[in-house]
Design an enzyme around this catalytic site. Structure first.
Site, PDB file in Angstrom:
ATOM      1  N   HIS A  31     -21.531   4.510   6.925  1.00  0.00           N
ATOM      2  CA  HIS A  31     -21.778   5.003   8.293  1.00  0.00           C
ATOM      3  C   HIS A  31     -20.479   5.024   9.103  1.00  0.00           C
ATOM      4  CE1 HIS A  31     -25.898   3.184   7.474  1.00  0.00           C
ATOM      5  NE2 HIS A  31     -26.200   4.435   7.790  1.00  0.00           N
ATOM      6  N   GLN A  41     -40.459   9.704   9.530  1.00  0.00           N
ATOM      7  CA  GLN A  41     -39.919  10.085   8.224  1.00  0.00           C
ATOM      8  C   GLN A  41     -40.282   9.078   7.126  1.00  0.00           C
ATOM      9  OE1 GLN A  41     -35.712   9.881   9.812  1.00  0.00           O
ATOM     10  NE2 GLN A  41     -35.264   9.228   7.737  1.00  0.00           N
ATOM     11  N   ASP A 100     -27.407  11.666   1.008  1.00  0.00           N
ATOM     12  CA  ASP A 100     -28.675  12.365   1.253  1.00  0.00           C
ATOM     13  C   ASP A 100     -28.378  13.860   1.194  1.00  0.00           C
ATOM     14  OD1 ASP A 100     -30.602  10.115   2.062  1.00  0.00           O
ATOM     15  OD2 ASP A 100     -28.827   9.716   3.257  1.00  0.00           O
ATOM     16  N   MET A 112     -23.081   3.427  -1.275  1.00  0.00           N
ATOM     17  CA  MET A 112     -23.500   2.539  -0.182  1.00  0.00           C
ATOM     18  C   MET A 112     -24.797   3.050   0.437  1.00  0.00           C
ATOM     19  SD  MET A 112     -20.131   1.225   1.722  1.00  0.00           S
ATOM     20  CE  MET A 112     -18.809   0.471   0.783  1.00  0.00           C
ATOM     21  N   GLY A 131     -29.310   2.765  11.699  1.00  0.00           N
ATOM     22  CA  GLY A 131     -28.784   1.412  11.829  1.00  0.00           C
ATOM     23  C   GLY A 131     -28.570   0.755  10.479  1.00  0.00           C
ATOM     24  N   LEU A 145     -25.868  -0.663   9.669  1.00  0.00           N
ATOM     25  CA  LEU A 145     -24.651   0.112   9.406  1.00  0.00           C
ATOM     26  C   LEU A 145     -23.772  -0.548   8.341  1.00  0.00           C
ATOM     27  CD1 LEU A 145     -23.646   1.115  13.067  1.00  0.00           C
ATOM     28  CD2 LEU A 145     -25.095   2.355  11.432  1.00  0.00           C
ATOM     29  N   SER A 177     -28.148   1.435   3.180  1.00  0.00           N
ATOM     30  CA  SER A 177     -28.750   0.296   3.896  1.00  0.00           C
ATOM     31  C   SER A 177     -29.771  -0.397   3.002  1.00  0.00           C
ATOM     32  CB  SER A 177     -29.427   0.779   5.178  1.00  0.00           C
ATOM     33  OG  SER A 177     -28.482   1.452   5.982  1.00  0.00           O
TER      34      SER A 177
END
Ligand code: PAF
Length: 290
Positions: A40, A64, A151, A185, A34, A36, A187
């Site tokens: 995303h 995690q 990632d 970008m 989320g 977003l 979150s």
């Protein structure tokens, strides 16, 4: 554009996906936590290009996060997130107890690929990721799943997990989406104060400097690493790593090595209290940064 159907239960999602397949549709999947952003949304557009029925999960996965990490304050705005999504058929937004039913005892761990970079700095992190992604793959049963390359290590670990466990899913990596000034970008960028936001540009600037040197013929791993470090050191509150690594094995190259024609340069550091990561695959990606 009709908004996506929001489902909370694993069995409801499985039924929706089975029904889509029965209608001859192909299922694509984008897992998220989320909060977003455009990065995303690019993943969901890629899933829509590759499949006719798209599921996006929104789940802040507790396993995690380490004990001193940002699980409690991770931004959560399901209604706002759903409103941003276009072309997504189902949003899967389970409660933690639906994914980790009382008494569950199973964890999925990938060795080797998790030994370096983020692995030692975030003990248990990748095990949490592969455990939840395995559960999500089993529920959704998509033929394709799209992950962001920011990632980079996660992507490699998930690919290996899918291969080793025979999940019949193609794991697709999508290029990093950057702000116009180069910041990758994330979150977690929402945590940055205006001053920290400015300092955070050191990551993409350092990677950009190394990428331009690589394009100009520099192949000394240490020289490439030091170029990135020179931009990151002055802006970072602390540095987890600035590493040149084999992009497939996720294994660091020593400073005295000669970099191959495709090589990963990855950074993780804190700016203020916010942990940021960024990377470039030299020889493959355009130089990051404005
Ligand atoms: O990249 C993420 O947002 C998460 O690690 C993922 C893949 C959704 C698993 O929780």
């Amino acid at each position: 554009m009709p908004s996506a159907m929001v489902l909370k239960g694993p069995s409801e999602v499985r039924e929706a996906c089975d029904a889509a397949r029965a209608r001859g549709l192909t299922v694509g999947f984008v897992p998220t936590m989320g909060a977003l952003h455009e990065g995303h949304l690019a993943l969901t557009r890629e899933a829509k290009r590759r499949a006719s029925f798209v599921v996006c999960s929104i789940f802040v996965n507790p396993t995690q996060f380490g004990p001193n990490e940002d699980l409690a304050r991770y931004p959560r705005d399901l209604a706002g997130d759903v409103a941003k999504l276009e072309g997504v058929d189902v949003v899967f937004a389970p409660e933690p107890e639906a994914m980790y039913v009382p008494g569950e005892r199973t964890r999925v761990r990938v060795d080797d690929l998790t030994a370096h970079l983020c692995g030692p700095h975030r003990p248990g992190h990748f095990e949490g990721v592969t455990t939840v992604v395995a559960k999500l793959f089993a529920i959704v049963g998509s033929s394709v799943a799209v992950f962001g390359k920011k990632d980079f290590q996660q992507l490699a670990v998930v690919r290996r997990m899918a291969r080793d466990l025979f999940f019949p899913v193609e794991v697709v990596g999508h290029p990093i989406v950057r702000e116009p000034d180069g910041l990758a970008m994330s979150s977690r960028n929402a945590y940055l104060s205006p001053g920290e936001r400015e300092r955070a540009l050191g990551l993409s600037r350092g990677l950009g400097a190394a990428a331009r040197a690589f394009a100009g013929g520099e192949r000394r791993a240490g020289a490439l690493r030091r170029l990135a470090l020179a931009a990151v050191e002055p802006i970072a509150t602390s540095i987890d790593y600035v590493t040149v690594a084999d992009p497939d094995a996720i294994a660091p190259l020593p400073d005295d090595a000669t970099a191959p024609e495709r090589v990963l340069l990855a950074v993780a550091c804190r700016v203020g209290g916010t942990r940021l990561i960024d990377n470039v695959v030299l020889g493959e990606d355009p130089p990051p940064g404005a």
